[in-house]
Design a protein around this motif. Sequence first.
Motif, PDB file in Angstrom:
ATOM      1  N   PRO A  36       0.977  -1.038   0.060  1.00  0.00           N
ATOM      2  CA  PRO A  36       0.070  -0.077  -0.100  1.00  0.00           C
ATOM      3  C   PRO A  36       0.919   1.358   0.064  1.00  0.00           C
ATOM      4  CG  PRO A  36      -0.677  -1.304   1.945  1.00  0.00           C
ATOM      5  CD  PRO A  36       0.672  -2.188   1.063  1.00  0.00           C
ATOM      6  N   TYR A  37       0.321   2.251  -0.651  1.00  0.00           N
ATOM      7  CA  TYR A  37       0.964   3.819  -0.691  1.00  0.00           C
ATOM      8  C   TYR A  37       1.598   4.250   0.699  1.00  0.00           C
ATOM      9  CZ  TYR A  37       0.306   3.795  -5.687  1.00  0.00           C
ATOM     10  OH  TYR A  37       0.435   3.651  -7.002  1.00  0.00           O
ATOM     11  N   LYS A  38       0.460   3.844   1.628  1.00  0.00           N
ATOM     12  CA  LYS A  38       0.750   4.357   3.084  1.00  0.00           C
ATOM     13  C   LYS A  38       1.992   3.925   3.582  1.00  0.00           C
ATOM     14  CE  LYS A  38      -2.477   1.213   5.249  1.00  0.00           C
ATOM     15  NZ  LYS A  38      -3.689   0.703   5.895  1.00  0.00           N
ATOM     16  N   ILE A  39       2.863   2.863   3.151  1.00  0.00           N
ATOM     17  CA  ILE A  39       3.694   2.335   4.133  1.00  0.00           C
ATOM     18  C   ILE A  39       4.907   2.093   2.988  1.00  0.00           C
ATOM     19  CG2 ILE A  39       2.512   0.848   5.651  1.00  0.00           C
ATOM     20  CD1 ILE A  39       3.336  -1.537   3.902  1.00  0.00           C
ATOM     21  N   LEU A  40       4.755   2.950   2.022  1.00  0.00           N
ATOM     22  CA  LEU A  40       5.910   3.164   0.966  1.00  0.00           C
ATOM     23  C   LEU A  40       7.076   3.545   1.680  1.00  0.00           C
ATOM     24  CD1 LEU A  40       6.853   2.187  -1.713  1.00  0.00           C
ATOM     25  CD2 LEU A  40       6.036   4.502  -2.696  1.00  0.00           C
ATOM     26  N   ARG A  41       7.030   4.743   2.319  1.00  0.00           N
ATOM     27  CA  ARG A  41       8.184   5.286   2.886  1.00  0.00           C
ATOM     28  C   ARG A  41       8.919   4.302   3.723  1.00  0.00           C
ATOM     29  NH1 ARG A  41       9.199  10.351   1.011  1.00  0.00           N
ATOM     30  NH2 ARG A  41       7.686  11.641   0.380  1.00  0.00           N
ATOM     31  N   LYS A  42       8.170   3.700   4.694  1.00  0.00           N
ATOM     32  CA  LYS A  42       8.703   2.763   5.561  1.00  0.00           C
ATOM     33  C   LYS A  42       9.461   1.710   4.714  1.00  0.00           C
ATOM     34  CE  LYS A  42       5.250   3.428   9.167  1.00  0.00           C
ATOM     35  NZ  LYS A  42       4.141   2.890  10.017  1.00  0.00           N
ATOM     36  N   ILE A  43       8.842   1.425   3.816  1.00  0.00           N
ATOM     37  CA  ILE A  43       9.499   0.074   2.943  1.00  0.00           C
ATOM     38  C   ILE A  43      10.603   0.355   2.406  1.00  0.00           C
ATOM     39  CG2 ILE A  43       8.960  -1.165   0.759  1.00  0.00           C
ATOM     40  CD1 ILE A  43       7.426  -2.271   3.334  1.00  0.00           C
ATOM     41  N   GLU A  44      10.767   1.656   1.766  1.00  0.00           N
ATOM     42  CA  GLU A  44      12.050   2.367   1.259  1.00  0.00           C
ATOM     43  C   GLU A  44      13.056   2.679   2.363  1.00  0.00           C
ATOM     44  OE1 GLU A  44      10.434   4.889  -2.613  1.00  0.00           O
ATOM     45  OE2 GLU A  44      10.142   5.711  -0.405  1.00  0.00           O
ATOM     46  N   TYR A  45      12.672   2.988   3.214  1.00  0.00           N
ATOM     47  CA  TYR A  45      13.521   3.155   4.601  1.00  0.00           C
ATOM     48  C   TYR A  45      14.152   1.635   5.151  1.00  0.00           C
ATOM     49  CZ  TYR A  45      15.498   4.405   9.096  1.00  0.00           C
ATOM     50  OH  TYR A  45      16.375   4.502  10.276  1.00  0.00           O
ATOM     51  N   LEU A  46      13.427   0.753   5.177  1.00  0.00           N
ATOM     52  CA  LEU A  46      13.841  -0.474   5.444  1.00  0.00           C
ATOM     53  C   LEU A  46      14.792  -1.440   4.426  1.00  0.00           C
ATOM     54  CD1 LEU A  46      13.550  -2.864   7.423  1.00  0.00           C
ATOM     55  CD2 LEU A  46      11.502  -3.576   6.403  1.00  0.00           C
ATOM     56  N   ALA A  47      14.517  -0.930   3.125  1.00  0.00           N
ATOM     57  CA  ALA A  47      15.108  -1.591   2.072  1.00  0.00           C
ATOM     58  C   ALA A  47      16.529  -1.079   2.235  1.00  0.00           C
ATOM     59  CB  ALA A  47      14.346  -1.344   0.720  1.00  0.00           C
ATOM     60  N   LYS A  48      16.844   0.498   2.195  1.00  0.00           N
ATOM     61  CA  LYS A  48      17.979   1.080   2.400  1.00  0.00           C
ATOM     62  C   LYS A  48      18.805   0.572   3.564  1.00  0.00           C
ATOM     63  CE  LYS A  48      19.927   5.703   2.138  1.00  0.00           C
ATOM     64  NZ  LYS A  48      19.738   6.992   2.460  1.00  0.00           N
ATOM     65  N   ASN A  49      18.205   0.211   4.837  1.00  0.00           N
ATOM     66  CA  ASN A  49      18.914   0.091   5.716  1.00  0.00           C
ATOM     67  C   ASN A  49      19.384  -1.444   5.848  1.00  0.00           C
ATOM     68  OD1 ASN A  49      18.706   2.329   7.140  1.00  0.00           O
ATOM     69  ND2 ASN A  49      16.854   2.010   8.326  1.00  0.00           N
ATOM     70  N   LEU A  50      18.797  -2.258   4.769  1.00  0.00           N
ATOM     71  CA  LEU A  50      19.028  -3.686   4.470  1.00  0.00           C
ATOM     72  C   LEU A  50      19.907  -3.821   3.606  1.00  0.00           C
ATOM     73  CD1 LEU A  50      15.889  -5.288   5.688  1.00  0.00           C
ATOM     74  CD2 LEU A  50      17.903  -5.392   7.043  1.00  0.00           C
ATOM     75  N   ASP A  51      20.284  -2.660   2.824  1.00  0.00           N
ATOM     76  CA  ASP A  51      21.167  -2.583   1.610  1.00  0.00           C
ATOM     77  C   ASP A  51      20.507  -3.572   0.527  1.00  0.00           C
ATOM     78  OD1 ASP A  51      23.293  -1.838   0.345  1.00  0.00           O
ATOM     79  OD2 ASP A  51      24.555  -3.484   0.611  1.00  0.00           O
ATOM     80  N   LEU A  52      19.290  -3.342   0.260  1.00  0.00           N
ATOM     81  CA  LEU A  52      18.547  -3.965  -0.729  1.00  0.00           C
ATOM     82  C   LEU A  52      18.149  -2.893  -1.785  1.00  0.00           C
ATOM     83  CD1 LEU A  52      15.890  -5.784   1.432  1.00  0.00           C
ATOM     84  CD2 LEU A  52      17.878  -6.530   0.689  1.00  0.00           C
ATOM     85  N   MET A  53      18.302  -3.397  -3.227  1.00  0.00           N
ATOM     86  CA  MET A  53      17.574  -2.636  -4.293  1.00  0.00           C
ATOM     87  C   MET A  53      16.231  -2.933  -4.391  1.00  0.00           C
ATOM     88  SD  MET A  53      20.709  -3.489  -6.992  1.00  0.00           S
ATOM     89  CE  MET A  53      19.527  -2.879  -8.301  1.00  0.00           C
ATOM     90  N   LEU A  54      15.449  -1.521  -4.475  1.00  0.00           N
ATOM     91  CA  LEU A  54      14.113  -1.478  -4.699  1.00  0.00           C
ATOM     92  C   LEU A  54      13.954  -0.871  -5.916  1.00  0.00           C
ATOM     93  CD1 LEU A  54      11.478  -0.552  -1.927  1.00  0.00           C
ATOM     94  CD2 LEU A  54      11.613   0.624  -4.115  1.00  0.00           C
ATOM     95  N   GLU A  55      13.056  -1.515  -6.677  1.00  0.00           N
ATOM     96  CA  GLU A  55      12.588  -1.266  -7.983  1.00  0.00           C
ATOM     97  C   GLU A  55      11.085  -0.947  -8.043  1.00  0.00           C
ATOM     98  OE1 GLU A  55      13.006  -2.490 -12.576  1.00  0.00           O
ATOM     99  OE2 GLU A  55      13.505  -3.965 -11.029  1.00  0.00           O
ATOM    100  N   LYS A  56      10.438   0.169  -8.390  1.00  0.00           N
ATOM    101  CA  LYS A  56       9.115   0.203  -8.475  1.00  0.00           C
ATOM    102  C   LYS A  56       8.927  -0.171  -9.799  1.00  0.00           C
ATOM    103  CE  LYS A  56       9.527   4.298  -5.084  1.00  0.00           C
ATOM    104  NZ  LYS A  56       9.542   5.641  -5.158  1.00  0.00           N
ATOM    105  N   LYS A  57       7.788  -1.045  -9.867  1.00  0.00           N
ATOM    106  CA  LYS A  57       7.006  -1.675 -10.874  1.00  0.00           C
ATOM    107  C   LYS A  57       5.984  -0.972 -11.833  1.00  0.00           C
ATOM    108  CE  LYS A  57       9.253  -4.740 -12.744  1.00  0.00           C
ATOM    109  NZ  LYS A  57      10.302  -4.583 -13.964  1.00  0.00           N
ATOM    110  N   ASP A  58       4.842  -1.299 -10.809  1.00  0.00           N
ATOM    111  CA  ASP A  58       3.269  -0.713 -11.258  1.00  0.00           C
ATOM    112  C   ASP A  58       2.959   0.199 -10.280  1.00  0.00           C
ATOM    113  OD1 ASP A  58       3.728  -2.331 -13.815  1.00  0.00           O
ATOM    114  OD2 ASP A  58       2.953  -3.872 -12.710  1.00  0.00           O
ATOM    115  N   PHE A  59       2.270   0.893 -10.791  1.00  0.00           N
ATOM    116  CA  PHE A  59       1.674   2.073  -9.810  1.00  0.00           C
ATOM    117  C   PHE A  59       0.245   1.878 -10.223  1.00  0.00           C
ATOM    118  CE2 PHE A  59       5.813   3.661 -10.556  1.00  0.00           C
ATOM    119  CZ  PHE A  59       6.060   4.549  -9.247  1.00  0.00           C
ATOM    120  N   MET A  60      -0.672   1.296  -8.914  1.00  0.00           N
ATOM    121  CA  MET A  60      -2.123   0.904  -9.077  1.00  0.00           C
ATOM    122  C   MET A  60      -2.632   2.121  -8.183  1.00  0.00           C
ATOM    123  SD  MET A  60      -1.720  -3.121  -8.897  1.00  0.00           S
ATOM    124  CE  MET A  60      -0.486  -2.738  -7.863  1.00  0.00           C
ATOM    125  N   GLN A  61      -3.951   1.996  -8.024  1.00  0.00           N
ATOM    126  CA  GLN A  61      -4.729   2.967  -7.524  1.00  0.00           C
ATOM    127  C   GLN A  61      -4.427   3.017  -5.722  1.00  0.00           C
ATOM    128  OE1 GLN A  61      -9.107   2.622  -7.987  1.00  0.00           O
ATOM    129  NE2 GLN A  61      -9.557   4.335  -6.502  1.00  0.00           N
TER     130      GLN A  61
END
Length: 193
Positions: A141-166
């Motif tokens: 969900p968009y509401k937790i995207l910033r948390k996901i991005e932060y967590l991915a960065k801290n775990l040294d993971l690459m995050l790729e945004k694919k499809d934007f839905m409603q």
Amino acid sequence: MNTINKVICSEFEVKGSKFLGFLMPYSFYDNQLKELKNTHPKAVHFVYAYRKIQSGQIHEGFSDDGEPRGSSGMPVLNIMRREGLIDSAVIVVRYFGGVLLGVGGLMKAYGKSILLCVDLAKKTQVMIPFEFFKTISLQCPYKILRKIEYLAKNLDLMLEKKDFMQNSIKINLSGSIKGVDTFLNIYRHDLGY
């Protein structure tokens, strides 16, 4: 298993023949071989060996590049195996010095070339543990995207945004197996998904 994170070089002479060794990440191999052939046009042999991961399998290759069969490429590959090197390549450039070394002499010389590189890689901490990587796809969900991005960065993971839905976005996460598994545990438990 181990891998290399930059190019390591060695050089020595045996009975007038000069051996230049280059141990590198596999991703550098093609360009490095072309560059070495351009830089050393008078060299007689460009022996190589590599070990890489492709589709979860180890793929190996080697070339004696005109040296007697089994005298150079295979001994280098065997040392790579013994040292547990993966996603790595070795190129040994030889300038012929006028004296034939024989198969045994060539095996020792080419072997020494990679061993000098391996020793230097260990001393300078360029040889590092190899980690298998993993990619996952998920919808968040968009509401937790910033948390996901932060967590991915801290775990040294690459995050790729694919499809934007409603109401959500599909993403791919790539990184070490440990990092991805840690992400999934936090994602399920702390974020409730």
